[in-house]
Motif scaffolding. Structure first.
Motif, PDB file in Angstrom:
ATOM      1  N   ASP A 295      98.359  -2.799 -84.435  1.00 21.94           N
ATOM      2  CA  ASP A 295      97.566  -3.333 -85.537  1.00 21.94           C
ATOM      3  C   ASP A 295      98.423  -4.038 -86.576  1.00 21.94           C
ATOM      4  O   ASP A 295      97.909  -4.714 -87.459  1.00 21.94           O
ATOM      5  N   SER A 296      99.736  -3.911 -86.433  1.00 25.86           N
ATOM      6  CA  SER A 296     100.606  -4.617 -87.378  1.00 25.86           C
ATOM      7  C   SER A 296     100.760  -6.095 -87.001  1.00 25.86           C
ATOM      8  O   SER A 296     101.284  -6.889 -87.769  1.00 25.86           O
ATOM      9  N   ASP A 298      98.906  -9.687 -85.737  1.00 27.69           N
ATOM     10  CA  ASP A 298      97.620 -10.377 -85.746  1.00 27.69           C
ATOM     11  C   ASP A 298      97.116 -10.555 -84.314  1.00 27.69           C
ATOM     12  O   ASP A 298      97.886 -10.612 -83.344  1.00 27.69           O
ATOM     13  N   HIS A 350      95.277  -6.925 -85.224  1.00 26.74           N
ATOM     14  CA  HIS A 350      94.868  -7.149 -86.609  1.00 26.74           C
ATOM     15  C   HIS A 350      94.166  -8.499 -86.739  1.00 26.74           C
ATOM     16  O   HIS A 350      94.665  -9.519 -86.300  1.00 26.74           O
ATOM     17  N   LYS A 351      92.967  -8.444 -87.363  1.00 30.58           N
ATOM     18  CA  LYS A 351      92.184  -9.659 -87.571  1.00 30.58           C
ATOM     19  C   LYS A 351      92.352 -10.113 -89.004  1.00 30.58           C
ATOM     20  O   LYS A 351      92.312  -9.314 -89.920  1.00 30.58           O
ATOM     21  N   GLN A 352      92.529 -11.443 -89.207  1.00 26.94           N
ATOM     22  CA  GLN A 352      92.632 -11.977 -90.554  1.00 26.94           C
ATOM     23  C   GLN A 352      91.679 -13.150 -90.700  1.00 26.94           C
ATOM     24  O   GLN A 352      91.320 -13.808 -89.720  1.00 26.94           O
TER      25      GLN A 352
END
Length: 488
Positions: A295-296, A298, A350-352
């Motif tokens: 999760d660190s 993207d 990880h979603k941004q």
């Protein structure tokens, strides 16, 4: 008596020679005297007159018979007895046609041919026999050896040593000098001595080519830049399998080089070589690839935590080959010398949020341009390539198809570094993002040049380690390979 004497004279004239001939009057006088002396002698002996007269009658009839037979021979159609180098060959009636045949041979005819005219009645003549004998006399007959395969005469060579060398050369193409292989010919091959025309002799090289090539006409193709196995097969109306069968000597027919010559037709030699050998070989074994969510990172990004390493093992195998092509393998023993090491890759989860952007440098996320003006994706990111993941996307397209910058940035490479990418352009964007465009046929930018998103930077090619025209599109973030999909 006078008529009988004249008849005898005519007979003598026909059968005697000119040098022995005398005048008729002189000869008849001598014969008359001889006749009288003979008659007196008969009377002196015990024979009576009747016996003497009978004897004279027989003599007269014999003379008449000889005269009549000679007359018939004289009026018969002449034939010709033919002698070739002094040896009687046969009788012919048409001397002109035989001589016409002889003229056609010209200097090839070295034998002496003689025609002796004779007056005799014949039931049949020997024109064919004589003509064939004359034809045979034009040939230069020598001792030679014919190579016979499964009962069929294949080629004439000068001697047994040449025939044996043919087979040895054929076998040497499939067996190394220090090999322990057993060798056997697939066909029954015999060397048969014979006496024949030397014009049928064939040189060693021509005989070897005939045996190797066999019945099929050899056809070849020279590989051009960008050719794939499928392209070549399609151009020549054959299948990929047929192309592979026609080139058993090429270890990897998928890895073709420009200028390489390959066969289009499988060769069917007249003599085939079967070999059986025991060999020891070292093999590599593929390593596993394990993905772990991280999760660190993207979404769309990956990071290699542990490099994979191929394993190794040795095998002893019994290999059966037919004309060099493997037909059977039996593994006799196997030993692992190095275990493979698993490759571990972190996969971003990880979603941004994405935001629009405009400016001179490309953002890490946002709107990116498709890097090519057409084509289709022929190889996805992460696809297994010989036990290793493919860390780029390949887009197949026609040679010269335009290649565009995916976003604004600065060119940091424009050339061939010899690393397998061929002609390659690298563009540095913001936040450590670098896009890579490999195997190009042309480049329209230079190092240090600023480019805009959608600007043409080159054309699709097949330079470097490539088997066909395509664009190798790769993205790295801070030196780590990532999936290029979000950057397209």
């Amino acid at each position: 008596m006078g008529k009988l004497t004249e008849m005898l004279y005519d007979r003598r004239r026909h059968i005697g020679t000119a040098s022995q001939a005398r005048s008729k009057k002189e000869w008849m006088k001598e014969q008359t005297a001889a006749f009288i002396r003979a008659a007196k002698s008969e009377f002196r002996k015990t024979f009576n007159v009747r016996t003497s007269i009978a004897a004279l009658a027989v003599l007269a009839l014999t003379s008449v018979g000889v005269y009549t037979a000679h007359d018939k021979v004289k009026t018969a159609t002449p034939v010709y007895r033919v002698y070739i180098d002094g040896e009687y060959t046969g009788v012919v009636r048409d001397q002109a046609s035989i001589q016409e045949q002889m003229e056609k041979y010209g200097p090839l005819l070295k034998a002496h041919v003689a025609f002796l005219p004779v007056h005799q009645a014949v039931k049949g003549t020997n024109e064919w026999t004589v003509a064939n004998a004359i034809a045979e006399s034009t040939k230069t007959m020598v001792d030679m050896v014919v190579v016979r395969v499964n009962g069929q005469d294949i080629v004439h060579v000068k001697d047994k040593e040449t025939a044996e060398k043919l087979i040895q050369t054929l076998e040497a193409q499939y067996v190394k000098p220090d090999s322990n292989a057993t060798v056997k010919l697939s066909e029954q091959v015999d060397f048969v001595p014979l006496h024949a025309d030397k014009q049928t002799l064939v040189s060693f090289d021509a005989a070897l080519a005939l045996i190797q090539q066999g019945k099929n006409e050899r056809k070849t193709y020279v590989v051009s830049r960008g050719d794939s196995l499928w392209d070549i097969a399609s151009k020549n109306n054959i299948t990929v399998d047929q192309l592979a069968q026609a080139n058993p000597n090429i270890a990897d027919v998928d890895a073709l080089a420009e200028g390489q010559q390959i066969n289009l037709v499988a060769v069917e030699p007249l003599i085939s070589v079967d070999t059986v050998s025991e060999e020891t070989r070292e093999l590599t074994t593929n390593y596993e690839v394990e993905y772990r969510d991280d999760d660190s990172l993207d979404v769309g990004t990956e990071k290699i935590i542990q490099d994979g390493k191929e394993g190794k093992k040795t095998q002893t195998v019994r290999i059966t080959r037919h004309n060099g092509a493997v037909t059977k393998e039996d593994v006799l023993s196997e030993h692992v010398t190095a275990e493979p090491v698993k490759e571990i890759i972190s996969k971003g989860t990880h979603k941004q949020a994405y935001s629009s952007y405009s400016g001179s440098a490309a953002p890490v996320s946002g709107s990116w341009a498709y890097p090519i003006g057409g084509g289709y994706i022929s190889s996805q990111y992460g696809e297994n390539r010989g036990g290793k993941p493919h860390l780029a996307i390949d887009i197949a397209a026609a040679m010269g198809t335009p290649v565009y910058a995916s976003n604004n940035g600065t060119v940091i490479q424009a050339g061939d570094l010899g690393d397998g990418y061929g002609n390659c352009i690298r563009i540095s964007h913001s936040n450590g993002v670098v896009t890579i465009y490999g195997h190009l046929s042309s480049m329209n930018v230079s190092v240090g040049q600023a480019v805009q998103k959608g600007q043409r930077i080159g054309g699709v090619g097949s330079t470097g380690d490539s088997t066909g025209a395509h664009l190798h599109y790769e993205v790295r973030v801070n030196g780590v390979h990532v999936n290029p999909t979000p950057y397209m």
